[in-house]
Motif scaffolding. Structure first.
Motif, mmCIF file in Angstrom:
data_model
loop_
_atom_site.group_PDB
_atom_site.id
_atom_site.type_symbol
_atom_site.label_atom_id
_atom_site.label_comp_id
_atom_site.label_asym_id
_atom_site.label_seq_id
_atom_site.Cartn_x
_atom_site.Cartn_y
_atom_site.Cartn_z
ATOM 1 N N VAL A 174 0.849 -1.188 0.000
ATOM 2 C CA VAL A 174 0.000 0.000 0.000
ATOM 3 C C VAL A 174 0.886 1.240 0.000
ATOM 4 N N VAL A 175 0.798 2.010 -1.058
ATOM 5 C CA VAL A 175 1.538 3.270 -1.143
ATOM 6 C C VAL A 175 0.598 4.370 -0.661
ATOM 7 N N GLU A 176 0.706 4.688 0.624
ATOM 8 C CA GLU A 176 -0.219 5.645 1.219
ATOM 9 C C GLU A 176 0.183 7.082 0.913
ATOM 10 N N ASN A 177 1.479 7.375 1.060
ATOM 11 C CA ASN A 177 1.935 8.731 0.787
ATOM 12 C C ASN A 177 3.400 8.683 0.369
ATOM 13 N N VAL B 218 -2.254 2.065 -4.803
ATOM 14 C CA VAL B 218 -1.592 3.369 -4.869
ATOM 15 C C VAL B 218 -2.598 4.434 -4.468
ATOM 16 N N ILE B 219 -2.389 5.000 -3.296
ATOM 17 C CA ILE B 219 -3.297 6.030 -2.792
ATOM 18 C C ILE B 219 -2.777 7.417 -3.145
ATOM 19 N N SER B 220 -1.484 7.650 -2.891
ATOM 20 C CA SER B 220 -0.903 8.954 -3.228
ATOM 21 C C SER B 220 0.540 8.778 -3.680
ATOM 22 N N ALA B 221 0.747 8.925 -4.981
ATOM 23 C CA ALA B 221 2.090 8.905 -5.586
ATOM 24 C C ALA B 221 2.034 9.805 -6.815
ATOM 25 N N PRO B 222 2.010 11.112 -6.620
ATOM 26 C CA PRO B 222 1.743 12.059 -7.715
ATOM 27 C C PRO B 222 2.815 12.121 -8.790
ATOM 28 N N LYS B 223 4.014 11.530 -8.549
ATOM 29 C CA LYS B 223 5.084 11.573 -9.547
ATOM 30 C C LYS B 223 5.394 10.206 -10.145
ATOM 31 N N LEU B 224 4.536 9.218 -9.918
ATOM 32 C CA LEU B 224 4.801 7.865 -10.408
ATOM 33 C C LEU B 224 4.844 7.842 -11.930
ATOM 34 N N GLU B 225 6.013 7.472 -12.486
ATOM 35 C CA GLU B 225 6.205 7.469 -13.940
ATOM 36 C C GLU B 225 6.405 6.071 -14.510
ATOM 37 N N THR B 226 7.018 5.167 -13.743
ATOM 38 C CA THR B 226 7.347 3.841 -14.244
ATOM 39 C C THR B 226 6.637 2.786 -13.419
ATOM 40 N N LEU B 227 5.944 1.878 -14.110
ATOM 41 C CA LEU B 227 5.181 0.830 -13.428
ATOM 42 C C LEU B 227 5.441 -0.497 -14.113
ATOM 43 N N ARG B 228 5.789 -1.510 -13.323
ATOM 44 C CA ARG B 228 5.866 -2.878 -13.826
ATOM 45 C C ARG B 228 4.937 -3.742 -13.000
ATOM 46 N N TYR B 229 4.055 -4.472 -13.677
ATOM 47 C CA TYR B 229 3.190 -5.393 -12.958
ATOM 48 C C TYR B 229 2.988 -6.642 -13.786
ATOM 49 N N LEU B 230 2.567 -7.728 -13.124
ATOM 50 C CA LEU B 230 2.387 -9.020 -13.759
ATOM 51 C C LEU B 230 0.908 -9.285 -13.953
ATOM 52 N N SER B 231 0.515 -9.550 -15.173
ATOM 53 C CA SER B 231 -0.912 -9.688 -15.457
ATOM 54 C C SER B 231 -1.556 -10.828 -14.684
ATOM 55 N N ASN B 232 -0.828 -11.902 -14.453
ATOM 56 C CA ASN B 232 -1.397 -13.059 -13.764
ATOM 57 C C ASN B 232 -1.234 -13.004 -12.255
ATOM 58 N N SER C 34 -4.489 -1.134 -7.770
ATOM 59 C CA SER C 34 -5.566 -0.159 -7.597
ATOM 60 C C SER C 34 -4.992 1.244 -7.576
ATOM 61 N N PHE C 35 -5.643 2.111 -8.317
ATOM 62 C CA PHE C 35 -5.372 3.545 -8.256
ATOM 63 C C PHE C 35 -6.663 4.200 -7.784
ATOM 64 N N GLY C 36 -6.742 4.492 -6.509
ATOM 65 C CA GLY C 36 -8.007 4.980 -5.972
ATOM 66 C C GLY C 36 -9.057 3.903 -6.096
ATOM 67 N N SER C 37 -10.164 4.240 -6.738
ATOM 68 C CA SER C 37 -11.261 3.273 -6.906
ATOM 69 C C SER C 37 -11.114 2.441 -8.174
ATOM 70 N N ALA C 38 -10.194 2.827 -9.064
ATOM 71 C CA ALA C 38 -9.997 2.087 -10.317
ATOM 72 C C ALA C 38 -9.059 0.909 -10.068
ATOM 73 N N VAL C 39 -9.393 -0.231 -10.662
ATOM 74 C CA VAL C 39 -8.635 -1.461 -10.433
ATOM 75 C C VAL C 39 -8.244 -2.083 -11.764
#
Length: 450
Positions: free
Chosen positions: A248-251, A274-288, A293-298
């Motif tokens: 959980v990235v709270e702040n 991700v609750i608050s990370a206003p400068k997040l530019e690079t993301l790696r995640y595994l589809s499986n 979550s970014f706020g309410s969007a998943v």
């Protein structure tokens, strides 16, 4: 450096082997040469003493970079060699790396364990480490090291710390604080959730955090004003142990990189919020293995559950796809509308099946808008030239007006002029909409390192 290595020991600075060549490196001031030597592996740094008379004193008077890995051929010789270096080196040690876990795991006797245990105790208490900036210790669960007491002695000066293959108990972690630490890696470490959060909170200047195959905790909550990069790798090998399930990235106002580093074959499911990370530019995640979550969007797998939500900060997306799907990528571009680089990690067998990825102009342009493709760089691993892959990439060749570079990872046996010529034709590279775009076929393997 090659020119310097050819010099005779008696040659004055600036004169090559034949007496006429100019050795520019040896003309550099001693302090600068010392900094260069410090960056070299330990063996290579020591070998610079034989280059010329000018170099003989430089290694011993330069800040010491002492990496015990690969330093000796036989592990029985390691205690004596390391001890002699620490006691005889004139300058303080800047970087110290010791990996006992790998060194002692094969065929070690009880006497060897005890002798190595005593040696490590001596090294970590040495006055030569009083100005240490970078510490790497990979220990062994068989050895009883009070590791936290050593680290505590060095904690006020350390800037980089890697701790591996040991237990960090609550009682010893509580007093730890690292006011100057910028990079922390915990690898195969058993630590409680309370102690982990206490340790992170005790690093007010921390910029890079790696939690690799560590256990004893279920959730990590990030509240840091300084962190710029987080990498996590959850390993399924630790049976009957608590493993990371939620990040959980709270702040994190400075966070720029968030990387789920597991490989598909042994990955564990992880929920990233991700609750608050206003400068997040690079993301790696595994589809499986990642739910993010970014706020309410998943994003679950490769599907975004909110058609109207957007994350505008992410510019680089690294994602694995077992089945290459153009519609899926277009949906992700809608969720990350400012994405400039897309790196797709494909399964070894993903090219054998999948959609045709034929371009359906009306449907796909409704999803992304008329020619509104922000991508500048596309990397596709495991390129085989299948119909699905060709159709997928051709869509961007013919429609991505901002495209600058497209890289194809191919097998060595496909690296023939005939294969490459055929792929250039199939991909319609001559008809690319971005006339400045470059296309690069490479057999280099993409190593996802930490």
């Amino acid at each position: 450096m090659e020119m310097a290595m050819e010099m005779e020991a008696g040659d004055p600075p600036g004169v090559g082997e034949d007496g006429g060549g100019v050795d520019v490196i040896s003309d550099l001031p001693d302090d600068l040469l010392g900094e260069i030597i410090t960056l070299l592996p330990t063996k290579d740094g020591a070998r610079t003493q034989i280059l010329a008379r000018r170099w003989r004193h430089l290694w011993s008077s330069s800040p010491l970079n002492l990496d015990c890995r690969g330093l000796v051929k036989h592990r029985i010789d390691l205690p004596g060699v390391v001890s002699r270096i620490l006691t005889s080196h004139l300058a303080p040690c800047r970087r110290f790396w010791v990996d006992l876990h790998d060194l002692m795991r094969i065929g070690a006797t009880e006497d060897e364990f005890l002798r190595m245990n005593a040696a490590v105790d001596q090294w970590l208490r040495s006055a030569a480490l009083c100005n240490l900036q970078e510490l790497g210790v990979s220990l062994s669960y068989h050895l009883k090291h009070p590791i936290a007491s050593y680290i505590s002695r060095l904690s006020t000066i350390l800037r980089v710390a890697t701790i591996a293959n040991c237990n960090l108990h609550d009682s010893t972690v509580q007093g730890l604080r690292f006011p100057q630490l910028k990079q922390l890696a915990l690898e195969s470490v058993r630590i409680s959730e309370y102690s982990l959060h206490h340790m992170i909170a005790g690093c007010p200047a921390l910029e890079r955090l790696l939690i690799n195959c560590s256990f004893g905790f279920r959730c990590v909550r990030i509240n840091s004003l300084s962190l710029t990069s987080i990498g996590v790798h959850v390993w399924s090998t630790w049976y009957n142990e608590l493993k990371l399930e939620e990040l959980v990235v709270e702040n994190a106002p400075c966070l720029m990189r968030l990387l789920h580093l597991d490989q598909n074959v042994d990955g564990e499911h992880l929920h990233i919020s991700v609750i608050s990370a206003p400068k997040l530019e690079t993301l790696r995640y595994l589809s499986n293995f990642t739910k993010i979550s970014f706020g309410s969007a998943v994003i679950q797998g490769l599907r975004v559950d909110s058609p109207t939500a957007v994350v505008r900060t992410v510019k680089i997306l690294v994602v694995d796809m077992h089945i290459l799907s153009l519609d899926t990528v277009i949906n992700l571009m809608g969720f990350f509308p400012c994405m400039e680089k897309l790196h797709i990690e494909c399964s070894l067998h993903s090219f054998q099946a999948g959609p045709t990825n034929a371009w359906r102009r009306r449907k796909q342009m409704n999803l992304i808008g008329p020619l509104d493709i922000p991508l500048k760089t596309i990397v596709l691993e495991q390129y085989r030239g299948t119909k699905s892959q060709v159709s997928f990439l051709t869509f961007f060749v013919l429609n991505a007006r901002l495209l600058q570079l497209m890289t194809f990872g191919i097998r060595t046996k496909d690296n023939s002029e005939e294969f490459l010529a055929e792929q250039r034709r199939k991909l319609q590279l001559e008809d690319r909409v971005s006339r400045d775009a470059q296309f690069y076929f490479t057999t280099d393997r993409y190593i996802r390192n930490y």
